[in-house]
Design a protein around this motif. Sequence first.
Motif, PDB file in Angstrom:
ATOM      1  N   GLN A  93       0.828  -1.208   0.000  1.00 52.71           N
ATOM      2  CA  GLN A  93       0.000   0.000   0.000  1.00 52.71           C
ATOM      3  C   GLN A  93       0.862   1.257   0.000  1.00 52.71           C
ATOM      4  OE1 GLN A  93      -3.125   0.384  -0.379  1.00 52.71           O
ATOM      5  NE2 GLN A  93      -3.925  -1.695  -0.150  1.00 52.71           N
ATOM      6  N   SER A  94       1.983   1.191   0.701  1.00 52.21           N
ATOM      7  CA  SER A  94       2.889   2.335   0.723  1.00 52.21           C
ATOM      8  C   SER A  94       3.452   2.606  -0.684  1.00 52.21           C
ATOM      9  CB  SER A  94       4.030   2.065   1.702  1.00 52.21           C
ATOM     10  OG  SER A  94       4.970   3.113   1.659  1.00 52.21           O
ATOM     11  N   LEU A  95       3.769   1.514  -1.395  1.00 58.33           N
ATOM     12  CA  LEU A  95       4.239   1.685  -2.780  1.00 58.33           C
ATOM     13  C   LEU A  95       3.120   2.227  -3.665  1.00 58.33           C
ATOM     14  CD1 LEU A  95       6.336  -1.595  -3.265  1.00 58.33           C
ATOM     15  CD2 LEU A  95       7.185   0.705  -2.808  1.00 58.33           C
ATOM     16  N   PHE A  96       1.898   1.696  -3.480  1.00 57.58           N
ATOM     17  CA  PHE A  96       0.762   2.197  -4.256  1.00 57.58           C
ATOM     18  C   PHE A  96       0.590   3.701  -4.046  1.00 57.58           C
ATOM     19  CE2 PHE A  96      -1.505  -2.177  -3.888  1.00 57.58           C
ATOM     20  CZ  PHE A  96      -0.625  -2.704  -4.814  1.00 57.58           C
ATOM     21  N   ASN A  97       0.632   4.120  -2.783  1.00 59.48           N
ATOM     22  CA  ASN A  97       0.421   5.534  -2.472  1.00 59.48           C
ATOM     23  C   ASN A  97       1.517   6.421  -3.064  1.00 59.48           C
ATOM     24  OD1 ASN A  97      -1.913   4.984  -1.025  1.00 59.48           O
ATOM     25  ND2 ASN A  97      -0.807   4.693   0.904  1.00 59.48           N
ATOM     26  N   ARG A  98       2.717   5.855  -3.140  1.00 56.26           N
ATOM     27  CA  ARG A  98       3.835   6.645  -3.667  1.00 56.26           C
ATOM     28  C   ARG A  98       3.646   6.937  -5.167  1.00 56.26           C
ATOM     29  NH1 ARG A  98       9.517   3.923  -2.847  1.00 56.26           N
ATOM     30  NH2 ARG A  98       8.644   3.835  -0.735  1.00 56.26           N
ATOM     31  N   TYR A  99       2.986   6.032  -5.862  1.00 54.09           N
ATOM     32  CA  TYR A  99       2.817   6.195  -7.324  1.00 54.09           C
ATOM     33  C   TYR A  99       1.341   6.357  -7.712  1.00 54.09           C
ATOM     34  CZ  TYR A  99       7.636   4.574  -7.376  1.00 54.09           C
ATOM     35  OH  TYR A  99       8.982   4.447  -7.161  1.00 54.09           O
ATOM     36  N   ARG A 100       0.539   6.838  -6.780  1.00 58.24           N
ATOM     37  CA  ARG A 100      -0.883   7.035  -7.055  1.00 58.24           C
ATOM     38  C   ARG A 100      -1.064   8.368  -7.789  1.00 58.24           C
ATOM     39  NH1 ARG A 100      -4.900   4.321  -4.496  1.00 58.24           N
ATOM     40  NH2 ARG A 100      -3.488   3.805  -2.786  1.00 58.24           N
ATOM     41  N   LEU A 101      -1.739   8.318  -8.950  1.00 62.90           N
ATOM     42  CA  LEU A 101      -1.934   9.523  -9.771  1.00 62.90           C
ATOM     43  C   LEU A 101      -2.970  10.445  -9.153  1.00 62.90           C
ATOM     44  CD1 LEU A 101      -1.317  11.046 -12.431  1.00 62.90           C
ATOM     45  CD2 LEU A 101      -3.151   9.726 -13.498  1.00 62.90           C
ATOM     46  N   GLN A 102      -4.051   9.887  -8.622  1.00 64.51           N
ATOM     47  CA  GLN A 102      -5.120  10.678  -8.007  1.00 64.51           C
ATOM     48  C   GLN A 102      -5.791   9.840  -6.935  1.00 64.51           C
ATOM     49  OE1 GLN A 102      -6.941  11.336 -11.815  1.00 64.51           O
ATOM     50  NE2 GLN A 102      -8.570   9.878 -11.395  1.00 64.51           N
ATOM     51  N   ASN A 103      -6.569  10.493  -6.079  1.00 63.71           N
ATOM     52  CA  ASN A 103      -7.093   9.833  -4.896  1.00 63.71           C
ATOM     53  C   ASN A 103      -8.004   8.649  -5.220  1.00 63.71           C
ATOM     54  OD1 ASN A 103      -5.745  11.568  -3.172  1.00 63.71           O
ATOM     55  ND2 ASN A 103      -7.432  13.051  -3.127  1.00 63.71           N
ATOM     56  N   ASP A 104      -8.771   8.742  -6.325  1.00 63.47           N
ATOM     57  CA  ASP A 104      -9.713   7.667  -6.621  1.00 63.47           C
ATOM     58  C   ASP A 104      -9.065   6.496  -7.363  1.00 63.47           C
ATOM     59  OD1 ASP A 104      -9.220   8.835  -9.037  1.00 63.47           O
ATOM     60  OD2 ASP A 104     -11.323   8.975  -9.646  1.00 63.47           O
ATOM     61  N   GLN A 105      -7.744   6.570  -7.620  1.00 66.71           N
ATOM     62  CA  GLN A 105      -7.081   5.466  -8.313  1.00 66.71           C
ATOM     63  C   GLN A 105      -6.959   4.261  -7.390  1.00 66.71           C
ATOM     64  OE1 GLN A 105      -3.214   6.419  -9.794  1.00 66.71           O
ATOM     65  NE2 GLN A 105      -2.923   4.461 -10.822  1.00 66.71           N
ATOM     66  N   ARG A 106      -7.178   3.060  -7.938  1.00 69.36           N
ATOM     67  CA  ARG A 106      -7.089   1.827  -7.167  1.00 69.36           C
ATOM     68  C   ARG A 106      -6.119   0.860  -7.842  1.00 69.36           C
ATOM     69  NH1 ARG A 106      -8.828   4.844  -4.221  1.00 69.36           N
ATOM     70  NH2 ARG A 106     -10.731   4.786  -2.977  1.00 69.36           N
ATOM     71  N   PHE A 107      -5.512  -0.032  -6.994  1.00 74.15           N
ATOM     72  CA  PHE A 107      -4.509  -0.961  -7.481  1.00 74.15           C
ATOM     73  C   PHE A 107      -4.897  -2.382  -7.120  1.00 74.15           C
ATOM     74  CE2 PHE A 107      -2.382   3.047  -6.805  1.00 74.15           C
ATOM     75  CZ  PHE A 107      -1.550   3.175  -7.895  1.00 74.15           C
ATOM     76  N   SER A 108      -4.468  -3.310  -7.974  1.00 75.47           N
ATOM     77  CA  SER A 108      -4.637  -4.733  -7.708  1.00 75.47           C
ATOM     78  C   SER A 108      -3.378  -5.451  -8.177  1.00 75.47           C
ATOM     79  CB  SER A 108      -5.867  -5.274  -8.443  1.00 75.47           C
ATOM     80  OG  SER A 108      -5.953  -6.680  -8.288  1.00 75.47           O
ATOM     81  N   LEU A 109      -2.745  -6.178  -7.261  1.00 80.83           N
ATOM     82  CA  LEU A 109      -1.538  -6.930  -7.579  1.00 80.83           C
ATOM     83  C   LEU A 109      -1.852  -8.400  -7.355  1.00 80.83           C
ATOM     84  CD1 LEU A 109       1.474  -6.736  -8.382  1.00 80.83           C
ATOM     85  CD2 LEU A 109       2.006  -6.627  -5.917  1.00 80.83           C
ATOM     86  N   LYS A 110      -1.776  -9.212  -8.425  1.00 82.04           N
ATOM     87  CA  LYS A 110      -2.164 -10.612  -8.339  1.00 82.04           C
ATOM     88  C   LYS A 110      -1.087 -11.506  -8.924  1.00 82.04           C
ATOM     89  CE  LYS A 110      -7.224 -10.410  -8.437  1.00 82.04           C
ATOM     90  NZ  LYS A 110      -8.428 -10.952  -9.106  1.00 82.04           N
ATOM     91  N   GLY A 111      -1.036 -12.729  -8.364  1.00 83.63           N
ATOM     92  CA  GLY A 111      -0.180 -13.734  -8.959  1.00 83.63           C
ATOM     93  C   GLY A 111      -0.899 -14.432 -10.098  1.00 83.63           C
ATOM     94  N   ILE A 112      -0.175 -14.669 -11.188  1.00 83.35           N
ATOM     95  CA  ILE A 112      -0.794 -15.317 -12.345  1.00 83.35           C
ATOM     96  C   ILE A 112      -0.888 -16.822 -12.131  1.00 83.35           C
ATOM     97  CG2 ILE A 112      -0.555 -15.717 -14.839  1.00 83.35           C
ATOM     98  CD1 ILE A 112       0.924 -13.070 -15.034  1.00 83.35           C
TER      99      ILE A 112
END
Length: 546
Positions: A183-202
Amino acid sequence: MMFRTIKRKLIFVFCVVSILFVCVSTGIFYKVFTNRLISTQQNNQNMLSQALCTSIEYFREKCETTINMLQEDEEIHSSVAQWLLFDDEETLQECLRKKVNEWDFINNILIMKISYEYVGAKELDQILPYMVDRISTAERYGQNCVWDSGYGPNSSFVFRCFNVSEAEKNLYLFIQIANANFQSLFNRYRLQNDQRFSLKGITNGFEVTEQGFYYQYYDNYSQLVHTQIDIDDWQLKTWSEKTAARIVTKEFWVEMITIFLVLILLIILLSVIISKQVTKPIKEMQKVARQYSLGAFDAKVSVHGKDEIAELGNVLNNMSSQLLELISSVTEKERQSNYLELQTLIYQINPHFLYNTLDSINMLARKNDDIQVALMVTNLSRLFRLSLNRGRDVITVREEMMQVTYYLKIQKFRFEEQLDWNINFDDEILEYRMLKFIMQPLVENAIYHGIKSKNEYGKLTIRGYKDKNMLIFVIKDTGKGMDEDTLTKLYQRINEKKRDEKENRGYGIWNVNQRIKLYYGEQYGLQIDSIVDKGTSIYIKIPAEI
């Protein structure tokens, strides 16, 4: 009633056109600007996501390096041996706690036997079922690290077989990683507040997804800016709302409306000023024309510039001067006759007056038994009536043929035995329509530059027929003809877009050729064949139109 004056019409048209232009331009600019902002948002999101992937790769490598270091750590091996031989859990637990404190990104370290007994830096009995389920996965991957989501949404696990020696066989090493690191990495590269991230294993069950992400955005897919990047066997997906770009454009739209209202006021003001300048000389000419209608022909228009309105003013002034000269030259005895002549100048736009005048001359000639004059006036009257054609530019082939016939009858009085002609048009084309006054200038040219110049008997043959989708008219004379050099120069002159004002020859042919090309198209026009001392043939080609 609103548009009774030219000024009001100009104001209305200028305002409508200008406002439409501003509206359409603003709308197009708004659309283009919005798309450009969304494209910029997409590009920025892609760049930040690429940078995030690099950080995630670095963090993953850091975690896997750490678990491999723990695998080789002598102190842990010693504590594990104590646990296996003497069931000394406290020593191993203290060692694991010490290791947890060495890395701020690790929440817990656990070592588990195949018999499901485990020791951890922190007691987490609720994760035992989770760890049991992962033993088979660890066996399948052997000495490789495996990532998997934790038993809750706040952590993930990296685990592997802990098989360094025969005594330590069938042991498994787990480290618990707080998802807050991702989450800390997500926040560091978040473009705007409503942006959301999903990191999944294939290929495995690893997943770090921001809470509520799928439920919130699944039905709003088309309104999102998407980015998807593969990181080895992981996949990063991120979405952001397009509304961020639209919020900027809405602010821009408010500014544009303000500018638009100011522009409307300026447009109205400019239209009033421009229309006033345009209509001012027209009003002056209207005033002078009213004076003319009252007989005050000495009134003059003030002429400024060299545009069409100034030219019209000069025409009115010249007409006024001519009328004054005409009135001053008549006598009281010829008042009625001169009055009629004056009316001819004033009402020259009405052709019926000329018809009536020619009829009067015709009657007078017949009364005096001057049959030739009567016939000539009759043919001239008919020719004039056909030429004017009630202001129409298009007539039938039959009417054009009659016009040429009347013209030839008039010319017969002058050339008498020197001129003869034959007109032969196919009946099927007589009701086709064509541009008026095409053949008469060419017939006149054939008489004066062909037959007359030869100074002997000459004959004109005029033929009209249909060839596929075209009407073909041929005007052939038995005049002196032209050599090849003269014919080439004539072709060059008649095909020039703008006629040389110093060159008077060939004007009639040039005029006809240009009128045909302008009205029907460049593929139509005149073709000329000529042989010296044999004569000239002119071919007119136009489309066949009913």
